[in-house]
Design a protein around this motif. Sequence first.
Motif, PDB file in Angstrom:
ATOM      1  N   ARG A  68       0.821  -1.216   0.000  1.00  0.00           N
ATOM      2  CA  ARG A  68       0.000   0.000   0.000  1.00  0.00           C
ATOM      3  C   ARG A  68       0.848   1.257   0.000  1.00  0.00           C
ATOM      4  NH1 ARG A  68      -4.605   0.096   4.359  1.00  0.00           N
ATOM      5  NH2 ARG A  68      -5.092   1.947   3.112  1.00  0.00           N
ATOM      6  N   MET A  69       2.100   1.160   0.457  1.00  0.00           N
ATOM      7  CA  MET A  69       3.000   2.316   0.431  1.00  0.00           C
ATOM      8  C   MET A  69       3.348   2.725  -0.992  1.00  0.00           C
ATOM      9  SD  MET A  69       3.729   3.684   3.365  1.00  0.00           S
ATOM     10  CE  MET A  69       5.196   4.575   2.887  1.00  0.00           C
ATOM     11  N   ASP A  70       3.307   1.788  -1.932  1.00  0.00           N
ATOM     12  CA  ASP A  70       3.632   2.134  -3.323  1.00  0.00           C
ATOM     13  C   ASP A  70       2.621   3.112  -3.901  1.00  0.00           C
ATOM     14  OD1 ASP A  70       5.678   0.391  -2.991  1.00  0.00           O
ATOM     15  OD2 ASP A  70       4.760  -1.265  -4.100  1.00  0.00           O
ATOM     16  N   LEU A  71       1.356   2.969  -3.537  1.00  0.00           N
ATOM     17  CA  LEU A  71       0.318   3.859  -4.062  1.00  0.00           C
ATOM     18  C   LEU A  71       0.206   5.140  -3.247  1.00  0.00           C
ATOM     19  CD1 LEU A  71      -2.000   4.387  -6.019  1.00  0.00           C
ATOM     20  CD2 LEU A  71      -3.510   3.113  -4.475  1.00  0.00           C
ATOM     21  N   GLY A  72       0.277   5.017  -1.888  1.00  0.00           N
ATOM     22  CA  GLY A  72       0.126   6.184  -1.031  1.00  0.00           C
ATOM     23  C   GLY A  72      -1.297   6.708  -1.053  1.00  0.00           C
ATOM     24  N   ASP A  73      -1.461   7.960  -0.679  1.00  0.00           N
ATOM     25  CA  ASP A  73      -2.760   8.617  -0.782  1.00  0.00           C
ATOM     26  C   ASP A  73      -2.573  10.016  -1.377  1.00  0.00           C
ATOM     27  OD1 ASP A  73      -1.536   9.895   1.266  1.00  0.00           O
ATOM     28  OD2 ASP A  73      -3.045   9.440   2.787  1.00  0.00           O
ATOM     29  N   GLU A  74      -3.657  10.710  -1.557  1.00  0.00           N
ATOM     30  CA  GLU A  74      -3.601  11.997  -2.252  1.00  0.00           C
ATOM     31  C   GLU A  74      -2.810  13.026  -1.464  1.00  0.00           C
ATOM     32  OE1 GLU A  74      -6.699  15.220  -4.287  1.00  0.00           O
ATOM     33  OE2 GLU A  74      -7.441  13.442  -3.218  1.00  0.00           O
ATOM     34  N   THR A  75      -2.944  13.049  -0.156  1.00  0.00           N
ATOM     35  CA  THR A  75      -2.217  14.013   0.668  1.00  0.00           C
ATOM     36  C   THR A  75      -0.714  13.797   0.568  1.00  0.00           C
ATOM     37  OG1 THR A  75      -4.083  14.057   2.204  1.00  0.00           O
ATOM     38  CG2 THR A  75      -1.997  14.939   2.991  1.00  0.00           C
ATOM     39  N   ALA A  76      -0.285  12.532   0.649  1.00  0.00           N
ATOM     40  CA  ALA A  76       1.146  12.239   0.559  1.00  0.00           C
ATOM     41  C   ALA A  76       1.694  12.549  -0.827  1.00  0.00           C
ATOM     42  CB  ALA A  76       1.383  10.774   0.916  1.00  0.00           C
ATOM     43  N   ARG A  77       0.941  12.261  -1.874  1.00  0.00           N
ATOM     44  CA  ARG A  77       1.434  12.535  -3.233  1.00  0.00           C
ATOM     45  C   ARG A  77       1.560  14.040  -3.486  1.00  0.00           C
ATOM     46  NH1 ARG A  77      -2.037   8.065  -4.387  1.00  0.00           N
ATOM     47  NH2 ARG A  77      -3.760   9.478  -4.866  1.00  0.00           N
TER      48      ARG A  77
END
Length: 582
Positions: A68-77
């Motif tokens: 799940r770390m590979d995708l992340g979330d919108e805030t992190a990106r």
Amino acid sequence: MSPSAFKQQVTQLISELTRCFELCDAIRANRRLGSTHEALDSLQYGLKESAHGIQLEFNALRKVIGSRMDLGDETARNSMNRAIREVQTSIQARLFDIAYRKRDRETHDPELPGFRDLLRKVERIEDTASDTLEDLGQRFESEKQEAAKPKPQPQPKKEAPKPKPKTDEAIISLKELDYLINHMKNSWVEKSVAGKSLYVNVFDDKKTQWEKPEGFIKALPRQPKPARTPTWEQQQPRRPVREEFWDSPTLASLNSTSPNNNRNELPLEIQQTNNEAYTANPTKKPGRRGHKKSRRGCFNCKRARIKCKENRPSCDYCAHRDLICEWPDVVRESQPQVRTVIRKAQSPVRAYAQIPMGIQHQIPVFNMQDFRLFNYFIEKAYPHHPIESDWIWTHDIPNIAADHDYLLHSMLALAGSELADKASNPSTQHQLACTAISHRVQAITSLNASLAQGITRVEQGNAMIATCFSLLFQSVLIDDGLAEYMSFIRGTVAVGMQMSIKGLTILFDKLFEDKEMEVLEPLLLKAPLLEPVLVKRALRSLERIEPLCQTRLEREIYGMLLSTTRALITSSRDGTYSPLPP
């Protein structure tokens, strides 16, 4: 969106920092630096460490959280995109200008490179990336915990009241029904088949077995024993014997002087009396000598017409049948009057209950769980300090603990805390924690009482030192144990100093006089360095508490912690034995 969008952003940020590192090499080759040489070295080192630290932190979080770390979330990106743009516009563009821009020889406008400002920007970008990764990991972890929580079940609708049961019916809950079914499954009925006992299950009558099962058993009614038929000798009438004859003073004096009751040794008048009685009725045989009757037997034996053993407070007959033993007590007065007093036993107990159980000692009582904790302490839980003292903890200390209860309780307390820390079942963990705290309280109470009396023997002093060590190591495993941790450190040093003053030998010979350093020196030189990410986090945490240090003592302690943490960057040995500030 790519399933590895966040991972690609992290890789791009690291590549941009690496590009900045290469531009620093180009600056070194194309420009004359002069006094800014050291600032460029610091910038280049900071770029390398930042890229390495971000990569390590991302890999560590990916091991814990997963893909799940590979995708992340919108805030992190979004945060990572801002960091990439800042590296490209603020740092990379500036380094490119310094490396490949030509000076204007006519204006002679020398511009300072500003390497230190760029280093501060790199550190700020590294902090932003680290905070982004840490926040992303915390969000994923909280989502995982929320998903693991049981969802609230909808409350059932209220049903209409059920009709009242009939007289031969009863309404029970499903829990009570399960309990009754389990009880029936563990219940058996004993039947007699071919003279043997066959056990049939109550719940399933097809389930039978010959061996006696565990659980509730409904046994067969026992047949009463048939009455004994009297023998021919018992049916024959016995010759009556006069009681006064056998209790006469003449026969009593004869019994006291002659142990063998030989008829030929009787006095002449007694022999003539017996001969006359025999010749008067020659057909009857002389009867047997009568036995001593029970004059003071209990009422139960008198009603059963048996001879009472007259043992108090409950005779054999009453004790065997769980009866209340009541007996008459004959009290003789000056006059030839006899009165009877009835006494009752205090409780219907068996005769063997009156036998004393032996001498009782006031000693500690331990159960099987305590033996398990003792064995676990010897195998794994003993303190591995001082260095090279494992033999003392596993052989000498258990022998000393047999005579010092505070040492034994401290060993059980440490083992209980370690097992509670490793237990996965909450109920088992709570039980072990309570047991450990109970032993800890007993150890501290007994240790204080022994310290008040003073140290007089070598074995006593070593037991106190070992107790302080065990309680010190347990303080790490319990909540809010820092104050007790410091207290037991002072206690260990105080007991060791008292033993040294009195000339008593200490089992832990490497505890004082820097003897432990001689053993640890070669091991610390070979020890690997700590992860830079952890050291940097520690430094950032210490820098944040600097404004809180107001007094001189607080600033000195802060300086010691800061110098120790900085020394861990270069060597584990320097961090362990860093020199104290004056």
